[in-house]
Design a protein around this motif. Structure first.
Motif, PDB file in Angstrom:
ATOM      1  N   TYR A 102       0.804  -1.226   0.000  1.00  0.00           N
ATOM      2  CA  TYR A 102       0.000   0.000   0.000  1.00  0.00           C
ATOM      3  C   TYR A 102       0.839   1.280   0.000  1.00  0.00           C
ATOM      4  N   ARG A 103       2.111   1.152  -0.362  1.00  0.00           N
ATOM      5  CA  ARG A 103       2.852   2.382  -0.674  1.00  0.00           C
ATOM      6  C   ARG A 103       3.403   2.329  -2.096  1.00  0.00           C
ATOM      7  N   ASP A 104       3.004   1.299  -2.821  1.00  0.00           N
ATOM      8  CA  ASP A 104       3.436   1.204  -4.212  1.00  0.00           C
ATOM      9  C   ASP A 104       2.675   2.246  -5.040  1.00  0.00           C
ATOM     10  N   ASP A 105       3.411   2.958  -5.904  1.00  0.00           N
ATOM     11  CA  ASP A 105       2.782   4.030  -6.697  1.00  0.00           C
ATOM     12  C   ASP A 105       1.557   3.544  -7.464  1.00  0.00           C
ATOM     13  N   LEU A 108      -1.422   2.951  -5.154  1.00  0.00           N
ATOM     14  CA  LEU A 108      -2.016   4.185  -4.634  1.00  0.00           C
ATOM     15  C   LEU A 108      -2.788   4.922  -5.724  1.00  0.00           C
ATOM     16  N   ALA A 110      -4.155   3.645  -8.386  1.00  0.00           N
ATOM     17  CA  ALA A 110      -5.385   2.903  -8.691  1.00  0.00           C
ATOM     18  C   ALA A 110      -6.452   3.140  -7.624  1.00  0.00           C
ATOM     19  N   LEU A 111      -6.018   3.452  -6.420  1.00  0.00           N
ATOM     20  CA  LEU A 111      -6.975   3.717  -5.332  1.00  0.00           C
ATOM     21  C   LEU A 111      -7.392   5.184  -5.266  1.00  0.00           C
ATOM     22  N   GLN A 113      -5.369   7.649  -4.677  1.00  0.00           N
ATOM     23  CA  GLN A 113      -4.564   8.379  -3.689  1.00  0.00           C
ATOM     24  C   GLN A 113      -3.346   9.000  -4.378  1.00  0.00           C
ATOM     25  N   ALA A 115       0.499   9.455  -4.803  1.00  0.00           N
ATOM     26  CA  ALA A 115       1.663   8.626  -4.467  1.00  0.00           C
ATOM     27  C   ALA A 115       2.806   9.542  -4.031  1.00  0.00           C
TER      28      ALA A 115
ATOM     29  N   ARG B  51       8.160   8.022   2.056  1.00  0.00           N
ATOM     30  CA  ARG B  51       7.086   7.169   1.571  1.00  0.00           C
ATOM     31  C   ARG B  51       6.792   6.012   2.527  1.00  0.00           C
ATOM     32  N   PRO B 359      -3.554   4.331   4.121  1.00  0.00           N
ATOM     33  CA  PRO B 359      -3.766   3.087   3.378  1.00  0.00           C
ATOM     34  C   PRO B 359      -3.164   1.853   4.061  1.00  0.00           C
ATOM     35  N   VAL B 360      -1.949   1.977   4.575  1.00  0.00           N
ATOM     36  CA  VAL B 360      -1.312   0.818   5.205  1.00  0.00           C
ATOM     37  C   VAL B 360      -1.983   0.512   6.540  1.00  0.00           C
ATOM     38  N   ARG B 383     -11.658  -1.439  -0.877  1.00  0.00           N
ATOM     39  CA  ARG B 383     -12.200  -0.184  -1.435  1.00  0.00           C
ATOM     40  C   ARG B 383     -13.358   0.358  -0.609  1.00  0.00           C
TER      41      ARG B 383
END
Ligand SMILES: Cc1cc2nc3c(=O)[nH]c(=O)nc-3n(C[C@H](O)[C@H](O)[C@H](O)COP(=O)(O)OP(=O)(O)OC[C@H]3O[C@@H](n4cnc5c(N)ncnc54)[C@H](O)[C@@H]3O)c2cc1C
Lengths: 154, 534
Positions: A102-105, A108, A110-111, A113, A115, B51, B359-360, B383
């Motif tokens: 959940y920190r992959d560009d 994020l 796609a969600l 969010q 990045a 990040r 998110p995490v 989602r």
């Protein structure tokens, strides 16, 4: 024990992570065994290494050493079952995978969010309307005033 | 052992209270030294710079020292407690990773014996502290909205944090129920304040603020205290307080960064190591003259530990909320704070309304709660969970009980070989009833907000880091450790200014009161300088 996951452990981790979070073409989500994500998991596992190793070994044992050969239904059933009762190792494995995923560009974006790190840009919070407070503003003070006498005087 | 130059005042611990007392005493021009076992934290060190900002909350910015495991931390044996110890060891202490929620104790919290027949009254009341609360609000930089009918008047110098989408959903639900709510006071700068930049919503304040908008004492009190001549020595871990032949504190023995032992002589010693660190040090300072530990003739050092059980009720609403794109704190409710004879418990609680998770954190929390499956169902469910989360904390009053205590662990030691604290703590029946009452009310609020997947975490994951009561104030030397102005009954040049001196815990976050008490004690010391040890 080496301070990083061995190539064999990485293969097992990939099998397991890919079953835990598979790709979704419709939602444009990569799988957690995507090479970039897997590499991030391996790099950032840090102090959880021993627990993650334990989790991989436990999952392989539950699958009689043949996790990769199971179909996706069987893999998911096994992993959900293990996660529910696997304690600290299961938590550590889940945490390592989720933290990298959940920190992959791509994930994020796609969600929906951004990045990026929170600093320095920050975020905007809608101020909203304080008139919602009108219902409360007119209430008489109701905290207990220890200086009041029985007759309500100070 | 290296001998150091004598100082007038030695403060141990540079956190919330140590910083406030250092600043206040600086105007006396006495030679003041503070020893702190941790480091300065730089703005670039905070997780929101990178990040991996969420992952680091499970690593070097974890709230529990046992899991964080920095070399500046000491271990805590909290196996015999459902509530685990959370803290931060560094310049600023717990304020580095606190959430910046800024309520005060209520006047009734100081009089629980007289008003409700339980525990003990404090030897001071709210009104004695009022001006120090106000001074501290200015020094730390508090934000909030005057006029709250649920609390005594206060004057935060900055406007409140924005309501946001999440706050509006809660507010509508509370109005539907006819219950009190108000935007929380915080120590988040909502405008530029005293050289501090204003909040730009980096997310939850807990893992530190890269913007410097959150008031931690390393950026509020300390720069002023240092400029006024106070010396702060980091990476100095105190092992024990040494006494002289008259039973007075002579100074402290500490280890520097290289593990070298030093003796630091002082005229006055002030303990500011928090409700776990202070009793640990006092108990580790036992001697032939003080066989049960220093300042412990009452036997109460380490006892009456209060940790604030804090169930959290979470749910998910239909609409997009603020998620983790704002400070987690949004508003409070005092509807159930004061004692109501119709209930099956005394005292009460604050409801603290939080925003969502990143998110995490959302993914980790939801898998732990059993809401988020692994496998092909993962993406669809996730989602529905990201961003519409609402969470209400029930900040329960925690009354003192002697069996809840800090002792020295017989085996566990820190990296300098100093015995680690051991925690024995059980949640009382009164608090359990209060928790259930609060959980039921929070569930009603969730229902009024239209939330689904409502679930409660009763203790696990909620460790507010409120460490209180283990060296309580009082006028009776048999029932208290320090007197009504913070001086040890037994050792007349030893003072305690941290959360240890709390007589009761209240149902709020404690730091504004900890600092108000520290400023009050410093003020008392300044007024009595000529006869401080009489
Ligand atoms: C995650 C978290 C969130 C929180 N959120 C809030 C909130 O929203 N609002 C609120 O009011 N409070 C909050 N708190 C609580 C707040 O942090 C504490 O109440 C406050 O910091 C306590 O102040 P203190 O002066 O008693 O001790 P601390 O601030 O804990 O300072 C003690 C200092 O003493 C040092 N020390 C200890 N032992 C030694 C030794 N032997 N030698 C040298 N130095 C030593 C430590 O390193 C530390 O820096 C939170 C705490 C945590 C952990």
């Amino acid at each position: 024990m080496s301070a990083t996951l061995s190539p064999a452990e990485m293969d097992h981790l990939g099998e397991i992570a890919g079953a835990m979070i598979p790709a979704s073409a419709d939602l444009r989500m990569p799988a957690a065994d995507d090479p970039v994500i897997l590499d991030d998991i391996a790099k950032s596992v840090g102090r959880d290494l021993a627990l993650v190793r334990e989790a991989i070994a436990a999952i392989l044992k539950m699958a009689n050493g043949a996790f990769a050969g199971l179909d996706q239904d069987a893999k998911e059933a096994l992993i959900n079952d293990y996660h529910a009762r696997g304690g600290a190792p299961a938590e550590a494995l889940g945490r390592a995978i989720l933290a990298a995923y959940y920190r992959d560009d791509r994930v994020l974006v796609a969600l929906g969010q951004e990045a990026r790190s929170p600093f320095p840009k920050g975020h905007v919070v809608e101020p909203r309307d304080w008139s919602l407070l009108d219902a409360v503003r007119h209430r008489a003070p109701f905290w207990r005033d220890d200086r009041m006498t029985g007759t309500g005087e100070r | 052992m290296a001998g150091n130059e004598r100082v007038d005042v030695l403060i141990i611990g540079s956190g919330a209270s140590g910083a406030a007392v250092a600043w206040s005493l600086a105007e006396t021009k006495m030679r003041i030294l503070c020893l702190e076992q941790g480091d300065w934290v730089k703005p670039t060190d905070f997780p929101s710079n990178g990040r991996d900002w969420e992952a680091r909350r499970f690593g070097d910015f974890e709230i529990r020292p046992n899991l964080r495991g920095r070399d500046t931390d000491y271990p805590v044996n909290d196996d015999n407690s459902l509530m685990k110890v959370a803290n931060f060891n560094g310049v600023g202490g717990g304020t580095i990773i606190y959430t910046a929620h800024w309520p005060r104790l209520h006047p009734s919290d100081f009089k629980v014996k007289s008003l409700d027949g339980v525990a003990d009254d404090w030897p001071i009341d709210y009104w004695a502290l009022e001006r120090f609360y106000e001074e501290n609000d200015r020094m730390m930089g508090a934000s909030g909205l005057p006029g709250d009918p649920g609390v005594p008047p206060r004057h935060p110098p900055m406007p409140p944090i924005p309501l946001g989408r999440t706050g509006a959903v809660y507010a509508q639900a509370m109005n539907r129920l006819g219950w009190h709510w108000w935007p929380s006071d915080t120590t988040i700068a909502t405008t530029p304040y005293d050289g501090r930049a204003q909040c730009i919503n980096l997310g939850h304040c807990t893992p530190g603020c890269a913007q410097g908008a959150k008031a931690s004492t390393d950026i509020t009190y300390w720069p002023l205290a240092l400029r006024a001549g106070v010396e702060l020595r980091t990476r100095c871990r105190v092992r024990e307080i040494v006494t002289d032949e008259h039973g007075m504190a002579a100074g402290a023995i500490y280890y520097d960064a290289e593990g070298r032992e030093h003796f630091q002589p002082a005229e006055v010693v002030i303990m500011a190591c928090n409700g776990v660190g202070t009793p640990r040090l006092l108990l580790n300072s036992a001697s032939a003259r003080f066989p049960n530990g220093l300042a412990n003739s009452s036997g109460l050092v380490g006892r009456n530990l209060m940790l604030h059980p804090w169930p959290v009720v979470s749910g998910y609403v239909e609409e997009e909320m603020d998620g983790a794109r704002a400070p987690i704190t949004s508003m409070w409710s005092k509807q159930f704070y004061e004692t109501d004879p119709a209930r099956d418990f005394v005292r009460g609680y604050t409801l603290q309304f939080g925003r969502g998770a990143g998110p995490v954190t959302e993914a980790i929390g939801s898998t732990a709660a059993g809401h988020l499956p692994w496998g092909r169902g993962h993406h669809g469910i996730y989602r529905q969970l990201l961003n519409p989360r609402a969470s209400i904390g029930v900040a329960c009053d925690d009354l003192p009980e002697e069996h809840n205590r800090v002792t020295l662990d017989p085996e566990l030691k820190d990296s300098n070989g100093i015995p680690a604290p051991r925690i024995d703590y059980a949640i009382s029946e009164n608090t359990r009833r209060m928790m259930e009452h609060g959980i039921a009310r929070a569930e009603e609020i969730m229902a009024a907000a239209g939330a689904t997947r409502v679930h409660t975490s009763r203790t696990v994951l909620n460790y507010p880091g409120h460490l209180l009561g283990t060296a309580r104030m009082g006028t009776d030397p048999e029932r208290s450790v320090v007197n009504e102005w913070g001086r040890s009954h037994d050792v007349k040049n030893l003072f305690i200014v941290d959360g240890s001196v709390f007589v009761t815990g209240g149902g709020v976050n404690p730091t504004s009161t900890i600092q108000a008490v520290a400023l009050y004690i410093a003020d008392q010391m300044k007024q009595r300088l000529a006869n401080l040890f009489d």
